[in-house]
Design an enzyme around this catalytic site. Structure first.
Site, PDB file in Angstrom:
ATOM      1  N   SER A 122       0.840  -1.200   0.000  1.00  0.00           N
ATOM      2  CA  SER A 122       0.000   0.000   0.000  1.00  0.00           C
ATOM      3  C   SER A 122       0.879   1.256   0.000  1.00  0.00           C
ATOM      4  O   SER A 122       1.733   1.412  -0.862  1.00  0.00           O
ATOM      5  CB  SER A 122      -0.940  -0.056   1.213  1.00  0.00           C
ATOM      6  N   ASP A 141     -10.306  -4.617  -5.020  1.00  0.00           N
ATOM      7  CA  ASP A 141      -9.661  -3.920  -3.911  1.00  0.00           C
ATOM      8  C   ASP A 141     -10.406  -2.610  -3.694  1.00  0.00           C
ATOM      9  O   ASP A 141     -10.452  -1.756  -4.577  1.00  0.00           O
ATOM     10  CB  ASP A 141      -8.190  -3.667  -4.274  1.00  0.00           C
ATOM     11  N   HIS A 146      -7.680  -5.364   0.148  1.00  0.00           N
ATOM     12  CA  HIS A 146      -6.511  -4.499   0.098  1.00  0.00           C
ATOM     13  C   HIS A 146      -5.303  -5.089   0.835  1.00  0.00           C
ATOM     14  O   HIS A 146      -4.190  -4.600   0.689  1.00  0.00           O
ATOM     15  CB  HIS A 146      -6.864  -3.124   0.688  1.00  0.00           C
TER      16      HIS A 146
END
Length: 270
Positions: free
Chosen positions: A95, A217, A246
């Protein structure tokens, strides 16, 4: 142990000759890599650390100005590598940390042999000719909900982000690490992430990039992975997995760990 290492809870594990750095995303800490680490210990020296603001770090060290941009986190990463005397590593970022790694690599490309990006986005807001997945109004509502009742917000956000019901182990794990963050710090961190836009620096990233993305996601549409692939300045490859959520390394390790290991062990063909 140096000051930087202590502040970031740095751990160095394994007996290999090469370094690999594992960096976590929002709302988690280094424990998010627990399914992957055992597979790396014979092959690598594995560096784990916590981003400042994670629930495992001292909130007194969180500088709201420094961490209002991704550069603040990138400087921390470079400081950790310097303190550990790492002159080259594979960097695996989840991320926001995937983007932090790319930012760091622009100033010190020599330190990174490759960057593996999991669930990464250079910009979350939609723009003209760019689909990031969010409108500003949606983000403002999210920030307001966080500020109004943090625990309630976490309980709703965790299953949406992970993809699953509140009973799943992965959702409970993500909820736990989010709850551990001080609410005002968590809001500041998420605002910095969601309002960031580093599209303009992608062309300066010359280190090989391996982009790994879930099919579904909440935070990152699949087209964003392709956008990164098209715009980085060096060689890159994309792999879209049949996973949802995610945090696939937490929710679908059986699928994700072999994919990550493949990208760690194999370079992009020239």
């Amino acid at each position: 142990m140096g000051i930087v290492e202590e502040a970031h809870n740095v751990k160095v594990l394994g007996t290999g000759s090469r370094f690999i750095v594992l960096a976590h995303g929002f709302g988690t800490d280094q424990s998010v890599w627990k399914h992957l680490v055992p597979h790396l210990l014979d092959e690598f020296r594995v560096i784990l650390y916590d981003n400042m603001g994670a629930g495992t770090t001292n909130p007194d060290y969180f500088d709201f100005d420094r961490y209002s941009t991704l550069e603040g986190y990138a400087y921390d990463l470079l400081a950790i590598l310097q303190e550990l005397r790492v002159d080259s590593c594979i960097f695996l970022g989840h991320s926001v940390s995937a983007m932090i790694g790319t930012v760091a690599s622009v100033s010190r490309p020599d330190l990174f042999s490759k960057i593996i990006l999991v669930s990464a986005s250079p910009r979350y807001l939609n723009d003209r000719d760019y689909f990031g997945g969010f409108e500003q109004e949606e983000l403002d509502q999210l920030f307001d909900a966080m500020a109004a009742n943090y625990k309630a917000w976490c309980s709703g956000f965790a299953p949406m982000a992970v993809g699953g019901d509140m009973e799943s182990v992965a959702v409970q794990e993500f909820s736990r690490t989010m709850f551990n963050m001080r609410p005002d710090i968590s809001l500041s961190v998420l605002r910095t992430i969601f309002q960031s836009d580093i599209r303009q620096i992608l062309c300066l990233v010359t280190v090989p990039c391996h982009i790994i993305q879930s099919t579904k996601d909440l935070a990152v549409p699949v087209v964003v992975a392709e956008y990164i692939h098209q715009h980085v300045g060096g060689p890159s490859v994309v792999e879209v997995m049949s996973t949802e959520g995610h945090l696939p390394q937490l929710s679908s390790p059986d699928v994700v760990i072999p994919v990550i290991l493949k990208h760690i062990r194999h370079d992009i063909a020239a």
